[in-house]
Design an enzyme around this catalytic site. Sequence first.
Site, PDB file in Angstrom:
ATOM      1  N   ASP A  76      -6.657  -6.434  -6.037  1.00 47.90           N
ATOM      2  CA  ASP A  76      -6.505  -7.215  -4.787  1.00 47.90           C
ATOM      3  C   ASP A  76      -7.655  -7.941  -4.279  1.00 47.90           C
ATOM      4  O   ASP A  76      -7.969  -7.853  -3.200  1.00 47.90           O
ATOM      5  CB  ASP A  76      -5.998  -6.187  -3.651  1.00 47.90           C
ATOM      6  CG  ASP A  76      -5.514  -6.890  -2.501  1.00 47.90           C
ATOM      7  OD1 ASP A  76      -4.793  -8.144  -2.531  1.00 47.90           O
ATOM      8  OD2 ASP A  76      -5.278  -6.288  -1.366  1.00 47.90           O
ATOM      9  N   ASN A 125     -20.254  -6.309  -7.819  1.00 48.53           N
ATOM     10  CA  ASN A 125     -19.022  -7.214  -8.165  1.00 48.53           C
ATOM     11  C   ASN A 125     -18.046  -6.467  -9.055  1.00 48.53           C
ATOM     12  O   ASN A 125     -18.188  -5.806  -9.874  1.00 48.53           O
ATOM     13  CB  ASN A 125     -19.839  -8.419  -8.978  1.00 48.53           C
ATOM     14  CG  ASN A 125     -19.003  -9.418  -9.583  1.00 48.53           C
ATOM     15  OD1 ASN A 125     -17.679  -9.303  -9.105  1.00 48.53           O
ATOM     16  ND2 ASN A 125     -19.628 -10.493  -9.739  1.00 48.53           N
ATOM     17  N   ALA A 126     -16.867  -6.793  -8.918  1.00 45.49           N
ATOM     18  CA  ALA A 126     -15.606  -6.013  -9.285  1.00 45.49           C
ATOM     19  C   ALA A 126     -15.608  -6.345 -10.763  1.00 45.49           C
ATOM     20  O   ALA A 126     -15.359  -5.574 -11.765  1.00 45.49           O
ATOM     21  CB  ALA A 126     -14.576  -6.182  -8.511  1.00 45.49           C
ATOM     22  N   PHE A 161     -11.571  -4.325  -5.469  1.00 44.23           N
ATOM     23  CA  PHE A 161     -11.727  -5.032  -4.202  1.00 44.23           C
ATOM     24  C   PHE A 161     -10.819  -4.257  -3.311  1.00 44.23           C
ATOM     25  O   PHE A 161      -9.827  -4.518  -2.531  1.00 44.23           O
ATOM     26  CB  PHE A 161     -10.673  -6.468  -4.666  1.00 44.23           C
ATOM     27  CG  PHE A 161     -11.184  -7.231  -5.546  1.00 44.23           C
ATOM     28  CD1 PHE A 161     -12.226  -8.077  -5.719  1.00 44.23           C
ATOM     29  CD2 PHE A 161     -10.556  -7.049  -6.853  1.00 44.23           C
ATOM     30  CE1 PHE A 161     -12.548  -8.777  -6.675  1.00 44.23           C
ATOM     31  CE2 PHE A 161     -11.158  -7.767  -8.064  1.00 44.23           C
ATOM     32  CZ  PHE A 161     -12.115  -8.622  -7.748  1.00 44.23           C
ATOM     33  N   ARG A 213       0.878  -1.098   0.117  1.00 41.45           N
ATOM     34  CA  ARG A 213       0.106   0.071  -0.061  1.00 41.45           C
ATOM     35  C   ARG A 213       0.849   1.202   0.069  1.00 41.45           C
ATOM     36  O   ARG A 213       0.649   2.211  -0.631  1.00 41.45           O
ATOM     37  CB  ARG A 213      -0.932  -0.092   1.249  1.00 41.45           C
ATOM     38  CG  ARG A 213      -2.290  -0.833   1.274  1.00 41.45           C
ATOM     39  CD  ARG A 213      -3.022  -0.852   2.053  1.00 41.45           C
ATOM     40  NE  ARG A 213      -2.675  -1.308   3.291  1.00 41.45           N
ATOM     41  CZ  ARG A 213      -2.940  -2.337   4.069  1.00 41.45           C
ATOM     42  NH1 ARG A 213      -4.080  -3.401   3.502  1.00 41.45           N
ATOM     43  NH2 ARG A 213      -2.399  -2.711   5.190  1.00 41.45           N
ATOM     44  N   CYS A 271      -3.811 -13.905  -3.414  1.00 43.02           N
ATOM     45  CA  CYS A 271      -3.452 -14.601  -2.313  1.00 43.02           C
ATOM     46  C   CYS A 271      -4.011 -16.130  -2.413  1.00 43.02           C
ATOM     47  O   CYS A 271      -4.459 -16.607  -1.212  1.00 43.02           O
ATOM     48  CB  CYS A 271      -4.071 -13.972  -1.157  1.00 43.02           C
ATOM     49  SG  CYS A 271      -5.892 -13.460  -1.313  1.00 43.02           S
ATOM     50  N   ASP A 329     -15.989  -2.425  -4.296  1.00 41.28           N
ATOM     51  CA  ASP A 329     -16.154  -3.501  -3.537  1.00 41.28           C
ATOM     52  C   ASP A 329     -17.615  -4.255  -3.599  1.00 41.28           C
ATOM     53  O   ASP A 329     -18.334  -3.341  -3.491  1.00 41.28           O
ATOM     54  CB  ASP A 329     -15.526  -3.243  -2.026  1.00 41.28           C
ATOM     55  CG  ASP A 329     -15.115  -4.638  -1.206  1.00 41.28           C
ATOM     56  OD1 ASP A 329     -13.679  -4.700  -1.361  1.00 41.28           O
ATOM     57  OD2 ASP A 329     -15.832  -5.363  -0.856  1.00 41.28           O
ATOM     58  N   SER A 330     -17.762  -5.298  -3.305  1.00 39.45           N
ATOM     59  CA  SER A 330     -19.183  -5.872  -3.077  1.00 39.45           C
ATOM     60  C   SER A 330     -19.714  -5.910  -1.608  1.00 39.45           C
ATOM     61  O   SER A 330     -20.993  -6.140  -1.552  1.00 39.45           O
ATOM     62  CB  SER A 330     -18.970  -7.582  -3.500  1.00 39.45           C
ATOM     63  OG  SER A 330     -18.149  -8.004  -2.777  1.00 39.45           O
TER      64      SER A 330
HETATM   65  N1  SAH Z   1      -6.784  -4.150  -0.773  1.00 37.80           N
HETATM   66  C1  SAH Z   1      -7.566  -4.374   0.357  1.00 37.80           C
HETATM   67  C2  SAH Z   1      -7.885  -5.659   0.746  1.00 37.80           C
HETATM   68  C3  SAH Z   1      -8.909  -6.427  -0.110  1.00 37.80           C
HETATM   69  S1  SAH Z   1      -9.530  -7.989   0.596  1.00 37.80           S
HETATM   70  C4  SAH Z   1      -6.421  -3.890   1.567  1.00 37.80           C
HETATM   71  O1  SAH Z   1      -5.413  -3.656   1.263  1.00 37.80           O
HETATM   72  O2  SAH Z   1      -7.065  -3.763   2.669  1.00 37.80           O
HETATM   73  C5  SAH Z   1     -10.658  -8.192  -0.867  1.00 37.80           C
HETATM   74  C6  SAH Z   1     -12.008  -7.601  -0.872  1.00 37.80           C
HETATM   75  O3  SAH Z   1     -12.431  -8.099  -1.975  1.00 37.80           O
HETATM   76  C7  SAH Z   1     -12.657  -7.877   0.368  1.00 37.80           C
HETATM   77  O4  SAH Z   1     -13.020  -6.418   0.956  1.00 37.80           O
HETATM   78  C8  SAH Z   1     -14.218  -8.182  -0.293  1.00 37.80           C
HETATM   79  O5  SAH Z   1     -15.251  -7.496   0.317  1.00 37.80           O
HETATM   80  C9  SAH Z   1     -14.156  -7.903  -1.771  1.00 37.80           C
HETATM   81  N2  SAH Z   1     -14.644  -8.635  -2.593  1.00 37.80           N
HETATM   82  C10 SAH Z   1     -14.832 -10.308  -2.669  1.00 37.80           C
HETATM   83  N3  SAH Z   1     -15.472 -10.827  -3.770  1.00 37.80           N
HETATM   84  C11 SAH Z   1     -15.713  -9.577  -4.412  1.00 37.80           C
HETATM   85  C12 SAH Z   1     -16.083  -9.221  -5.872  1.00 37.80           C
HETATM   86  N4  SAH Z   1     -16.551 -10.389  -6.592  1.00 37.80           N
HETATM   87  N5  SAH Z   1     -16.184  -7.911  -6.184  1.00 37.80           N
HETATM   88  C13 SAH Z   1     -15.800  -6.891  -5.526  1.00 37.80           C
HETATM   89  N6  SAH Z   1     -15.459  -7.040  -4.341  1.00 37.80           N
HETATM   90  C14 SAH Z   1     -15.357  -8.347  -3.773  1.00 37.80           C
END
Ligand code: SAH
Length: 365
Positions: free
Chosen positions: A290, A269-270, A219, A203, A330, A241-242
């Site tokens: 991410d 949904n991303a 995300f 970050r 991850c 974010d979802s």
């Molecule tokens: N980048 C963040 C961590 C991301 S964790 C950081 O550095 O803190 C992953 C995120 O993806 C979560 O917040 C989860 O709510 C979101 N997520 C999961 N599936 C998703 C989707 N299909 N579309 C959008 N967001 C999603």
Amino acid sequence: MATLILKRGAERRIRAGHPWIYRGEVADLKGSWSAGAAVDVTDSAGRFLGRGFYSPRATLVCRLLTRVDEPVDVALFQKRLAAAREYRRAAGLVSAAYRLCWSEADGLPGLVVDRYGPVSVVQCLTLGMARTAEWVRDALGPLFPDGEILRLDDPTAARIEGFDPVREARPAELIVEEGAGRFAVSLGAGHKTGLYLDQRENRVLVGSLARGRRMLDAFCYAGGFACHALLAGAASALLLDSSADALAQARRNLGLNGVEERATLREGNAFDGLRELQARGERFGLVILDPPPFTRHKSAVEAAARGYKEINLRALRLLEPGGLLATFSCSGGVSQELFQSIVAGGDCIEDAHVLRAGPVDWTGA
Ligand code: SAH
């Protein structure tokens, strides 16, 4: 103490330094054992290899806590946690929010301890650790005399290992600093132990690349990447974010850092979000991907690879000339080589060129 005797040859990986024993590698379990208690581990000839907690329900039945003939007790936990802290102190890794103990890497497989200001957040990931959580408390006490201790187990791990996860909540919010940013943490309410501490350095790095760029934080969770980018002078940020809760947290953090005016938050949904942005011909100077793990199992690697390919291809198409993509995975089953080949492999890059997304700089990835 019971003894777990390995099949012939199974000791090789253990002797080479790996601490895990799978059920299929076990020839016999001798003596009276109880689920989650420590067992001795020997090779097929009875030679001592180490000691660890026994997890009868999991495929991974034992992770070594020690390779010498020493008791598995609170003193061992104290020694390991003190060493973990000392290592991080010496390496300059101690900050307002950091991981104090990272399971196998700190000689305490199945235990994660994150520090948020004065609070130690304890996460038990194995049955043995859940059973000895009191030792963890007792060992942390003297290390942080004025600190609080909060238990926040991972429900998925608890299901696999067969214990009831303990999830305590802390009513009062904490504000922690990370680089130039400030972040609100409601312990017990968010994901993981509060923040994704494993992305801390990334970050901050992304922030350093963001000046003047339009950025997309896909995300985004609590908006960490976007906050750093905007603090560093990004022109604008779009956060996707979802989860409504994640976006509420992101909004709070954008406000805390005084950068909310340059940010737009979108719930959904991303995968769809990326497609829509592409359809509208949007362009960004910096895109962050991410996502959560797409698979935890080897069997689903192909589907996960397709998912990564889709979002990375779309992200590359969204880049303006000279744009940067920072992309992460991850997923346990997806190796670094595979991820690299998905992202940097023919298909994505060729399409990016066809679309004239411009030179792609991988230094930020
Ligand atoms: N980048 C963040 C961590 C991301 S964790 C950081 O550095 O803190 C992953 C995120 O993806 C979560 O917040 C989860 O709510 C979101 N997520 C999961 N599936 C998703 C989707 N299909 N579309 C959008 N967001 C999603």
